[in-house]
Design a protein around this motif. Structure first.
Motif, short mmCIF file in Angstrom:
data_model
loop_
_atom_site.label_atom_id
_atom_site.label_comp_id
_atom_site.label_asym_id
_atom_site.label_seq_id
_atom_site.Cartn_x
_atom_site.Cartn_y
_atom_site.Cartn_z
N UNK A 170 0.79 -1.23 0.05
CA UNK A 170 0.13 -0.17 -0.12
C UNK A 170 0.86 1.16 -0.02
N UNK A 171 0.32 2.35 -0.58
CA UNK A 171 1.37 3.39 -0.86
C UNK A 171 1.65 4.25 0.35
N UNK A 172 2.98 4.94 0.32
CA UNK A 172 3.47 5.89 1.20
C UNK A 172 2.97 7.16 0.58
N UNK A 173 3.33 8.25 1.38
CA UNK A 173 2.58 9.50 1.10
C UNK A 173 3.26 10.05 -0.29
N UNK A 174 4.36 9.89 -0.71
CA UNK A 174 4.98 10.16 -2.15
C UNK A 174 4.21 9.25 -3.16
N UNK A 175 4.14 7.91 -2.72
CA UNK A 175 3.38 7.19 -4.07
C UNK A 175 2.04 7.62 -4.08
N UNK A 176 1.29 7.66 -3.01
CA UNK A 176 -0.36 8.01 -3.10
C UNK A 176 -0.38 9.25 -3.65
N UNK A 177 0.53 10.38 -3.71
CA UNK A 177 0.33 11.44 -4.41
C UNK A 177 0.58 11.33 -5.85
N UNK A 178 1.74 10.62 -6.17
CA UNK A 178 1.88 10.38 -7.61
C UNK A 178 0.73 9.49 -8.29
N UNK A 179 0.15 8.70 -7.52
CA UNK A 179 -0.90 7.97 -8.01
C UNK A 179 -2.26 8.63 -8.32
N UNK A 180 -2.58 9.39 -7.11
CA UNK A 180 -3.79 10.35 -7.26
C UNK A 180 -3.37 11.44 -8.48
#
Length: 226
Positions: A152-162
């Protein structure tokens, strides 16, 4: 004030190498995929929750290796010998569990690919021990496959995914929208997909586009639905 004309555009996912964001959540999996020419026994399982980027990485790998990408459910009736003449990626392997013809087709494809030295990439949401496969020989071979896990995503990855999900939908959020979502939404790829789809749907025809206020309304609406 006149509303903008709502013209829904098709969602077109960007699946190039440059479109995939690497962070601590997925860096090990990406490294294992990059080392495909040295996979133990020539095979690898890419496992991770829905929306974690398995299909994206499969397309990146296919572009590098020349692989054919197929849903595992398509195997029955396909020419297995021809398929194993090159690298193969089979997606959503657990979906064939209980389908004897599909399980036998995968068993033969697995053995022929490895015998001919052709790399085999598999994808699933979970590890093989959780797959209710009926063919014991296939189950043992799947469980012996090295696994690269997308977490599951960390902050950096979740931001990039969004940002990517919205870009795929031709949506440009206000600068404060994604930081707001990072602090307010449940942290999962599945939720990111739901949020992006809802923002896209609600933004159609709005002169203001995707704002923090709209993002707040979307999160409240999704929370009520559960």
């Amino acid at each position: 004030m006149a509303r903008q004309l709502a013209l829904p555009l098709p969602v077109r996912a960007a699946l190039g190498r440059e479109d995939y964001f690497v962070s601590s959540s997925n860096s090990l999996a990406v490294a294992l995929l990059d080392g495909w020419q040295g996979w133990p026994a020539g095979k690898l399982l890419l496992a991770g929750p829905a929306g974690s980027g398995k299909t994206h990485l499969a397309h990146v790998w296919a572009a590098e290796s020349g692989a054919t990408i197929l849903p595992a459910t398509a195997l029955p009736g396909l020419p297995i010998l021809e398929l194993t003449a090159g690298p193969i990626c089979l997606e959503d392997v657990p979906r064939i569990a209980g389908d004897r013809a599909a399980e036998e087709a995968l068993f033969h494809l697995h053995n022929l690919s490895l015998a001919q030295g052709q790399p085999l990439l598999l994808s699933a949401e979970t590890a093989p021990r959780h797959w209710p496969l009926g063919l014991a020989d296939l189950k043992s071979r799947m469980e012996a496959t090295q696994t690269a896990t997308l977490r599951e995503p960390d902050d950096a990855l979740l931001a990039a995914v969004l940002a990517k999900l919205l870009a795929d939908r031709h949506c440009i959020p206000a600068p404060d929208v994604i930081p707001y979502l990072l602090h307010q939404m449940p942290r999962s790829f599945a939720m990111a997909q739901r949020v992006a789809a809802e923002l896209d749907a609600r933004a159609l025809g709005r002169a203001k586009g995707i704002t923090r206020a709209l993002a707040r309304d979307v999160l409240l609406s999704l929370a009520r639905r559960g």
